[in-house]
Design an enzyme around this catalytic site. Sequence first.
Site, PDB file in Angstrom:
ATOM      1  N   GLU A  71      34.936  40.056  40.947  1.00  0.00           N
ATOM      2  CA  GLU A  71      34.494  41.154  41.453  1.00  0.00           C
ATOM      3  C   GLU A  71      33.698  42.116  40.481  1.00  0.00           C
ATOM      4  O   GLU A  71      33.776  43.611  40.616  1.00  0.00           O
ATOM      5  CB  GLU A  71      35.570  41.927  42.243  1.00  0.00           C
TER       6      GLU A  71
HETATM    7  C1  TNX Z   1      40.837  40.909  45.206  1.00  0.00           C
HETATM    8  S1  TNX Z   1      41.564  38.304  43.739  1.00  0.00           S
HETATM    9  C2  TNX Z   1      41.041  40.971  43.696  1.00  0.00           C
HETATM   10  C3  TNX Z   1      42.156  41.858  43.025  1.00  0.00           C
HETATM   11  C4  TNX Z   1      43.030  42.533  44.362  1.00  0.00           C
HETATM   12  C5  TNX Z   1      43.249  41.720  45.424  1.00  0.00           C
HETATM   13  C6  TNX Z   1      44.091  42.228  46.517  1.00  0.00           C
HETATM   14  C7  TNX Z   1      40.880  39.027  42.795  1.00  0.00           C
HETATM   15  C8  TNX Z   1      40.579  37.784  41.798  1.00  0.00           C
HETATM   16  N1  TNX Z   1      40.489  40.084  42.908  1.00  0.00           N
HETATM   17  O1  TNX Z   1      41.468  42.703  42.443  1.00  0.00           O
HETATM   18  O2  TNX Z   1      43.984  43.014  43.904  1.00  0.00           O
HETATM   19  O3  TNX Z   1      41.977  41.220  46.104  1.00  0.00           O
HETATM   20  O4  TNX Z   1      44.469  41.263  47.411  1.00  0.00           O
END
Ligand code: TNX
Length: 511
Positions: free
Chosen positions: A324
Amino acid sequence: MTAIIVSVLMQMVVSCQKPVPADLSKVSLIPVPVELKASGSSFQLNENTEVFIPSESPEVKALANVLSSQLSKYTQGKITISEVDGAPVRGIYLSLRAGHKQLGTEGYQLLIDEKKVELRANEAAGLFRGMQTLLQSVIKGGENNALTLIPSGSVTDYPRYGYRGLMLDVSRHFFGIDDVKHIIDLAAAYKINVLHLHLTDDQGWRIEIQSWPKLTTVGGSTQVGGGEGGFYTQEQFKEIVQYAKEKHIMVVPEIDMPGHTNAAVVAYPELNGTKKKAELYTGTKVGFSTLATRKEKTYQFVDDVIRELAAITDGPYIHIGGDESHVTKDKDYVYFINRTKEIVKKYNKTMIGWDEIAHANIDESDVVQYWAKDENATMGVNKGAKVLLSPSKRTYLDMKYDSTTHIGLTWAAIIELEDSYNWKPETLVEGINEEHILGIESPLWTETVETVDDIEYLVFPRLIGHAEIGWSLASKLDWNDFKVRLGQHGKRLTELDVNFYQSKQVPWVME
Ligand code: TNX
């Protein structure tokens, strides 16, 4: 003389016991073992039971201590441990002997008859896994259920995947070392062998880095909701690693970069890759932070962090996050991952990253953790990398069980127990087969998770199903069978005081 009399009397006690019938094939083992044969009788556990171990094997001794204290719950006095040179004729015998190739490092064999329980493995890890099976096999039987029995027969067992993990996010809410040890104990009972600690994120930096002290003093000072946060000193982190090691669990530390770095750039603004001044953050949004990917200073930072972390990490892996990074330009992201990969390599570790890292120059020495995009996982495999499976719709432990679950999120899915169990690693993503898969891991993100009770509620029982998917043969995975076996663990989980979700899909047996 007295010794002889005592020994004769002991023999009489043992041989006077009438065999009590019991059926090993009816015991609810999770994960379900590779092969099990029942022989209809049982071994009786009582105050005369002894644990025997080979002499001069401190590792086995440590395991025997754990076994004896767990089994002593069922007997009047403490079960004693004695060292022997050859196999004993009675009692519980833990034996380490190499040569059962099929059993590998974690496999074991359990041979139970009326006189003896023999647990064999090539390595201590195998004995530890087998001990969990043995402990699950203890039942009550005989007249008025007054006896404690281990049904007779044999078990030959070994894991399908070598990596069976649980991830705990200690950044969004911080959990101290006692909480972490407690979770390690519960996971170990189901043959989980990896604890991935998500140590850094926008809301908090949780691991001491001596060359950049403000990461924790500033960056570790809060958490979601504005609580006081916290962090592990390097000594405390080593204590976790050591504790996990005793349960044959490897710790994989994660430093999430270049996104999810708000806490770090608040502490050291020169690392900030955005134009906005960073402030401590206690909300739950994602994707707004990034490191300055084109500054050399940033790579000095990454080098120092990885160097210090590698020195206190026992296992081969360092997780560098990589998810992300919405405010990092694509070419800067790829540049950053490529440079970070070299740094991880320099410290002799294997890099794991969330599936987005497949866009960088990764190869067969790297691991891609699939959570979101099939095409990223496929791209990773095409570049030769191994894949760790954490499909968010199946394994995300922070997702609610149903719309009424009091904590948890819903963005990926609502995941009742059946949905968390009913999938197969090798058919999840087209083109990704058993040979590409390192294993599976269940992440618990903690935006909504504040207490150990909350952790237990979301983790159990879904992790138990994932533990079975990671360990057992694909041909043995069956939801209808699993839910009945799991139901039989209701009492056990209650005795362990686990605040588990009592899914209506399971016929729980609490007595
Ligand atoms: C996505 S999964 C994220 C996390 C969040 C999560 C909450 C991922 C690699 N990144 O930063 O905590 O969703 O479900």
